[in-house]
Design a protein around this motif. Structure first.
Motif, short mmCIF file in Angstrom:
data_model
loop_
_atom_site.label_atom_id
_atom_site.label_comp_id
_atom_site.label_asym_id
_atom_site.label_seq_id
_atom_site.Cartn_x
_atom_site.Cartn_y
_atom_site.Cartn_z
N VAL A 91 48.04 -30.34 -28.62
CA VAL A 91 47.68 -29.23 -27.73
C VAL A 91 47.65 -27.91 -28.50
CG1 VAL A 91 50.04 -28.78 -26.89
CG2 VAL A 91 48.07 -28.21 -25.45
N GLN A 92 48.55 -27.70 -29.42
CA GLN A 92 48.59 -26.45 -30.16
C GLN A 92 47.38 -26.27 -31.07
OE1 GLN A 92 50.80 -28.97 -30.25
NE2 GLN A 92 51.99 -29.01 -32.14
N ASP A 93 46.66 -27.37 -31.36
CA ASP A 93 45.47 -27.28 -32.21
C ASP A 93 44.19 -27.00 -31.40
OD1 ASP A 93 47.09 -27.83 -34.40
OD2 ASP A 93 46.61 -29.98 -34.39
N VAL A 94 44.21 -27.27 -30.10
CA VAL A 94 42.97 -27.14 -29.30
C VAL A 94 43.08 -26.18 -28.12
CG1 VAL A 94 42.11 -29.42 -29.96
CG2 VAL A 94 43.51 -29.18 -27.90
N GLU A 95 44.28 -25.69 -27.81
CA GLU A 95 44.45 -24.87 -26.62
C GLU A 95 43.58 -23.61 -26.64
OE1 GLU A 95 48.34 -22.68 -26.24
OE2 GLU A 95 48.80 -23.90 -28.01
N SER A 96 43.42 -22.97 -27.77
CA SER A 96 42.60 -21.75 -27.80
C SER A 96 41.13 -22.07 -27.56
CB SER A 96 42.80 -20.99 -29.11
OG SER A 96 42.39 -21.78 -30.20
N ASP A 97 40.64 -23.20 -28.05
CA ASP A 97 39.25 -23.61 -27.78
C ASP A 97 39.04 -23.89 -26.29
OD1 ASP A 97 38.66 -23.44 -30.49
OD2 ASP A 97 38.94 -25.59 -30.84
N ILE A 98 40.01 -24.52 -25.67
CA ILE A 98 39.91 -24.83 -24.24
C ILE A 98 39.94 -23.54 -23.43
CG2 ILE A 98 41.03 -25.99 -22.31
CD1 ILE A 98 42.04 -28.09 -24.42
N ARG A 99 40.85 -22.64 -23.75
CA ARG A 99 40.91 -21.35 -23.04
C ARG A 99 39.60 -20.59 -23.21
NH1 ARG A 99 46.30 -21.09 -24.63
NH2 ARG A 99 45.75 -19.92 -26.49
N ALA A 100 39.04 -20.59 -24.43
CA ALA A 100 37.79 -19.87 -24.70
C ALA A 100 36.63 -20.46 -23.91
CB ALA A 100 37.48 -19.88 -26.19
N ALA A 101 36.56 -21.77 -23.79
CA ALA A 101 35.48 -22.40 -23.02
C ALA A 101 35.55 -21.95 -21.57
CB ALA A 101 35.57 -23.92 -23.11
N ARG A 102 36.74 -21.83 -21.05
CA ARG A 102 36.92 -21.41 -19.66
C ARG A 102 36.67 -19.91 -19.50
NH1 ARG A 102 41.59 -20.16 -16.59
NH2 ARG A 102 41.10 -20.45 -14.40
N ARG A 103 37.26 -19.12 -20.38
CA ARG A 103 37.18 -17.66 -20.29
C ARG A 103 35.80 -17.14 -20.69
NH1 ARG A 103 40.75 -16.48 -24.08
NH2 ARG A 103 39.06 -16.41 -25.59
N ASP A 104 35.33 -17.51 -21.87
CA ASP A 104 34.10 -16.94 -22.43
C ASP A 104 32.85 -17.60 -21.89
OD1 ASP A 104 35.88 -15.40 -23.89
OD2 ASP A 104 35.67 -16.61 -25.71
N ASP A 105 32.90 -18.91 -21.68
CA ASP A 105 31.72 -19.64 -21.23
C ASP A 105 31.71 -19.84 -19.72
OD1 ASP A 105 31.19 -19.81 -23.94
OD2 ASP A 105 31.95 -21.85 -24.12
N GLY A 106 32.79 -19.45 -19.05
CA GLY A 106 32.86 -19.60 -17.59
C GLY A 106 32.90 -21.05 -17.13
N GLU A 107 33.39 -21.92 -17.99
CA GLU A 107 33.41 -23.35 -17.68
C GLU A 107 34.62 -23.70 -16.82
OE1 GLU A 107 31.25 -25.69 -18.49
OE2 GLU A 107 30.11 -24.85 -20.16
N SER A 108 34.38 -24.44 -15.73
CA SER A 108 35.50 -24.99 -14.97
C SER A 108 36.12 -26.13 -15.78
CB SER A 108 35.02 -25.50 -13.61
OG SER A 108 34.07 -26.53 -13.78
N LEU A 109 37.38 -26.42 -15.50
CA LEU A 109 38.08 -27.49 -16.21
C LEU A 109 38.53 -28.56 -15.24
CD1 LEU A 109 40.52 -25.65 -18.68
CD2 LEU A 109 38.33 -26.73 -19.21
N LEU A 110 38.32 -29.80 -15.64
CA LEU A 110 38.90 -30.94 -14.95
C LEU A 110 39.95 -31.51 -15.90
CD1 LEU A 110 38.88 -32.96 -12.57
CD2 LEU A 110 37.27 -34.33 -13.94
N ILE A 111 41.19 -31.55 -15.44
CA ILE A 111 42.28 -32.10 -16.24
C ILE A 111 42.58 -33.49 -15.69
CG2 ILE A 111 44.66 -31.79 -16.99
CD1 ILE A 111 44.22 -28.75 -16.34
N VAL A 112 42.40 -34.49 -16.52
CA VAL A 112 42.58 -35.88 -16.11
C VAL A 112 43.96 -36.35 -16.55
CG1 VAL A 112 41.70 -38.23 -16.31
CG2 VAL A 112 40.10 -36.29 -16.33
N VAL A 113 44.71 -36.88 -15.58
CA VAL A 113 46.05 -37.40 -15.81
C VAL A 113 46.05 -38.86 -15.39
CG1 VAL A 113 48.48 -37.14 -15.22
CG2 VAL A 113 47.03 -35.12 -15.32
N GLY A 114 46.36 -39.75 -16.31
CA GLY A 114 46.33 -41.17 -16.03
C GLY A 114 47.56 -41.67 -15.31
#
Length: 182
Positions: A91-114
């Motif tokens: 998570v510490q390697d990808v969290e900033s990319d995920i935040r940027a996709a949501r913040r900068d690109d306006g992308e909604s997120l679906l978080i899948v939990v098995g």
């Protein structure tokens, strides 16, 4: 959070009798830590009722829904998909990319939990397969850590509307008060 692109949590799989409490806690964690809604498999009606009741009593906004096609939700999601798994990237390697996709690109997120064994196509459909630790752990713990990192702690200051009651923070003891203005 609620005034930003949507964050939804999808519980993938539910074994009646075995997963009732865990599925309910996935929903309660999603609600308490900033997600906008949770989607449960259609055989998790009891968990839906519990989370809806908590939302009615302690406030929202938060939506809880059942779906007869959890994998269809993933395939047809209009934004980005994050699959939480201990086998994923740290998570510490990808969290900033995920935040940027949501913040900068306006992308909604679906978080899948098995729940049970996750089909391999979920790994392939996900934009990110994320592990909060690469050790065995609870999916509820993984969701909590991920949401806290996604929102950078802002979710802890959430204000709840239309609540019938609220928990009063105390050093010791338990106190819940009615929100009635009477």
């Amino acid at each position: 959070m609620h005034d930003e692109p949507e964050v939804a949590v999808l519980r993938l799989g539910h074994r009646p009798g075995r997963d009732e409490r865990m599925t309910t806690h996935v929903g309660l964690t999603a609600r308490a830590l900033g997600a906008d809604r949770v989607l449960f498999p259609d055989n998790a009606g009891q968990s839906l009722e519990t989370v809806a009741d908590i939302t009615d009593r302690f406030g929202g906004p938060f939506a809880v829904e059942l779906t007869d096609s959890p994998q269809g939700i993933i395939r047809n999601w209009g934004g980005r998909v994050v699959h939480l798994t201990m086998y994923g990237e740290r998570v510490q390697d990808v969290e900033s990319d995920i935040r940027a996709a949501r913040r900068d690109d306006g992308e909604s997120l679906l978080i899948v939990v098995g729940a049970e064994k996750v089909p391999f196509d979920v790994y392939e459909e996900a934009d990110w397969n994320v592990g909060v630790t690469n050790q065995p752990h609870s999916e509820v713990a993984g969701l909590a850590v991920f949401l806290d990192r996604l929102f950078e702690g802002r979710e802890l200051e959430s204000e709840w509307t239309d609540a019938d009651r609220e928990v009063i923070p105390m050093e010791t003891g338990k106190r819940v008060e009615s929100t009635d203005e009477e």
